[in-house]
Design a protein around this motif. Structure first.
Motif, mmCIF file in Angstrom:
data_model
loop_
_atom_site.group_PDB
_atom_site.id
_atom_site.type_symbol
_atom_site.label_atom_id
_atom_site.label_comp_id
_atom_site.label_asym_id
_atom_site.label_seq_id
_atom_site.Cartn_x
_atom_site.Cartn_y
_atom_site.Cartn_z
ATOM 1 N N TRP A 4 -1.796 -0.760 11.042
ATOM 2 C CA TRP A 4 -0.040 -1.350 10.210
ATOM 3 C C TRP A 4 -0.387 -0.485 8.771
ATOM 4 N N TYR A 5 0.613 0.478 8.427
ATOM 5 C CA TYR A 5 0.547 1.382 7.591
ATOM 6 C C TYR A 5 1.728 0.601 6.112
ATOM 7 N N VAL A 6 0.849 -0.362 4.769
ATOM 8 C CA VAL A 6 1.785 -0.141 4.147
ATOM 9 C C VAL A 6 2.159 0.435 3.516
ATOM 10 N N ILE A 7 3.577 0.077 2.796
ATOM 11 C CA ILE A 7 4.000 0.546 1.773
ATOM 12 C C ILE A 7 4.868 -0.555 0.144
ATOM 13 N N THR A 8 4.371 -0.238 -0.411
ATOM 14 C CA THR A 8 3.574 -0.363 -2.036
ATOM 15 C C THR A 8 4.187 0.374 -3.023
ATOM 16 N N GLY A 9 4.371 -0.026 -3.709
ATOM 17 C CA GLY A 9 4.489 0.038 -5.485
ATOM 18 C C GLY A 9 4.638 -0.789 -6.426
ATOM 19 N N GLY A 10 5.468 -0.285 -7.216
ATOM 20 C CA GLY A 10 5.598 -1.217 -8.784
ATOM 21 C C GLY A 10 7.004 -1.520 -8.179
ATOM 22 N N PRO A 11 7.549 -2.355 -9.114
ATOM 23 C CA PRO A 11 8.662 -3.110 -8.675
ATOM 24 C C PRO A 11 9.965 -1.486 -8.606
ATOM 25 N N PRO A 86 -3.113 -7.302 -0.204
ATOM 26 C CA PRO A 86 -4.085 -6.997 -1.858
ATOM 27 C C PRO A 86 -2.372 -7.086 -2.709
ATOM 28 N N ASP A 87 -1.347 -6.835 -2.925
ATOM 29 C CA ASP A 87 -0.317 -6.926 -3.579
ATOM 30 C C ASP A 87 -0.378 -8.355 -4.011
ATOM 31 N N SER A 88 -0.919 -8.790 -4.130
ATOM 32 C CA SER A 88 -1.010 -10.775 -4.209
ATOM 33 C C SER A 88 -1.794 -10.499 -5.796
ATOM 34 N N LEU A 89 -3.597 -9.930 -5.115
ATOM 35 C CA LEU A 89 -4.238 -9.544 -6.157
ATOM 36 C C LEU A 89 -4.170 -9.199 -7.179
ATOM 37 N N VAL A 110 -9.489 -7.205 4.835
ATOM 38 C CA VAL A 110 -8.598 -6.852 5.513
ATOM 39 C C VAL A 110 -8.329 -4.586 5.446
ATOM 40 N N SER A 111 -7.441 -4.359 6.786
ATOM 41 C CA SER A 111 -7.254 -3.151 7.209
ATOM 42 C C SER A 111 -6.087 -2.773 7.633
ATOM 43 N N TYR A 112 -6.593 -1.881 7.129
ATOM 44 C CA TYR A 112 -4.644 -1.302 7.385
ATOM 45 C C TYR A 112 -4.928 0.588 7.827
ATOM 46 N N ARG A 113 -4.616 0.679 8.304
ATOM 47 C CA ARG A 113 -3.702 2.261 9.087
ATOM 48 C C ARG A 113 -4.360 3.484 7.623
ATOM 49 N N LYS A 114 -3.172 2.453 6.511
ATOM 50 C CA LYS A 114 -3.454 3.714 5.651
ATOM 51 C C LYS A 114 -2.373 2.984 4.431
ATOM 52 N N VAL A 115 -2.193 3.186 3.227
ATOM 53 C CA VAL A 115 -1.293 2.667 2.573
ATOM 54 C C VAL A 115 -0.939 3.813 1.686
ATOM 55 N N GLU A 145 -4.697 0.478 -8.840
ATOM 56 C CA GLU A 145 -6.451 -0.296 -8.752
ATOM 57 C C GLU A 145 -7.063 -0.406 -7.349
ATOM 58 N N VAL A 146 -6.276 -1.835 -7.484
ATOM 59 C CA VAL A 146 -6.371 -2.903 -6.268
ATOM 60 C C VAL A 146 -6.802 -2.176 -4.835
ATOM 61 N N TYR A 147 -5.629 -1.423 -4.053
ATOM 62 C CA TYR A 147 -6.051 -0.598 -3.111
ATOM 63 C C TYR A 147 -7.329 0.450 -3.085
ATOM 64 N N LEU A 148 -6.746 1.581 -4.368
ATOM 65 C CA LEU A 148 -8.096 2.656 -4.584
ATOM 66 C C LEU A 148 -9.770 1.429 -4.294
ATOM 67 N N SER A 149 -9.876 0.307 -4.379
ATOM 68 C CA SER A 149 -10.567 -0.165 -4.164
ATOM 69 C C SER A 149 -10.974 -1.010 -2.909
ATOM 70 N N LEU A 150 -10.351 -0.522 -2.524
ATOM 71 C CA LEU A 150 -10.637 -0.495 -1.017
ATOM 72 C C LEU A 150 -11.091 -0.609 0.666
ATOM 73 N N PRO A 151 -11.693 -0.249 1.138
ATOM 74 C CA PRO A 151 -11.509 0.996 1.726
ATOM 75 C C PRO A 151 -10.960 1.549 2.614
ATOM 76 N N VAL A 152 -9.687 1.981 2.547
ATOM 77 C CA VAL A 152 -8.657 2.188 2.774
ATOM 78 C C VAL A 152 -8.503 3.333 2.457
ATOM 79 N N PRO A 153 -7.343 4.116 3.255
ATOM 80 C CA PRO A 153 -7.421 5.280 2.255
ATOM 81 C C PRO A 153 -5.884 5.543 2.198
ATOM 82 N N VAL A 154 -5.403 5.186 0.851
ATOM 83 C CA VAL A 154 -4.261 5.412 0.012
ATOM 84 C C VAL A 154 -4.082 6.947 -0.062
#
Length: 178
Positions: A4-11, A86-89, A110-115, A145-154
């Motif tokens: 799974w790949y997460v697509i995220t960012g601010g509003p 993690p977006d919820s956090l 959580v375990s994502y391939r990449k964010v 900040e949240v995603y960089l604190s997780l063990p997933v590539p960003v």
């Protein structure tokens, strides 16, 4: 590890547009649950302001949908998520709310391939988006900040045209054997 790949960012960073373009290319995608939650409440006769009035209830409703969705996804299938748990956090932190214990527990697993964190675009208001520019920036920073604190590539995705962003993301996927 799932695929799974997460697509995220601010509003107003172009997440949904990017995910829709990936879907048009044949990829499995998910929806953004905050907007879906608002749409469901509007269909039941509540206004956006009424729905957002109790932020703790709003965040729990979105979290419930996100937990259910991620539990139902096939970990072997490539999926692009329009936001993830993690977006919820980040939103709990932005709102100054105590995070739901189910969220804190789920984030440990959580375990994502990449964010992919999309750089912000100019803020575009719509019926569901209530943030101003300082809030947009703060949410974006909290997500990072949240995603960089997780063990997933960003991977940061620059502000490009929608099609160029999709190409950038596809060029930066992690091979299954890599």
């Amino acid at each position: 590890m799932n695929n799974w790949y997460v697509i995220t960012g601010g509003p107003s960073s172009g997440k949904t547009t990017t995910v829709q373009l990936l879907q048009q290319l044949g990829y499995t995608t998910t929806i953004e649950h905050a907007r879906h939650y608002i749409d469901l409440k509007r269909a039941a006769g509540r206004t956006v302001l009424e729905t957002r009035a109790n932020q703790a209830e709003f965040q729990r409703g979105v979290l419930d949908m996100q937990l259910q969705q991620e539990a139902s996804l096939n970990p072997e299938k490539v999926v692009f998520l329009d936001r993830a748990l993690p977006d919820s956090l980040a939103y709990y932190r932005f709102l100054g709310l105590e995070p739901d214990p189910r969220l804190l527990e789920a984030i440990q697993e959580v375990s994502y391939r990449k964010v992919f964190i999309l750089d912000l675009l100019p803020l575009a208001s719509d019926y569901a988006r209530t943030e101003d520019v300082p809030a947009q920036r703060r949410i974006h920073d909290l997500l990072t900040e949240v995603y960089l604190s997780l063990p997933v590539p960003v991977q940061a995705v620059p502000a490009l045209s929608p099609q160029q962003r999709v190409e950038f993301i596809l060029d930066h996927l992690i091979p299954v054997d890599g």
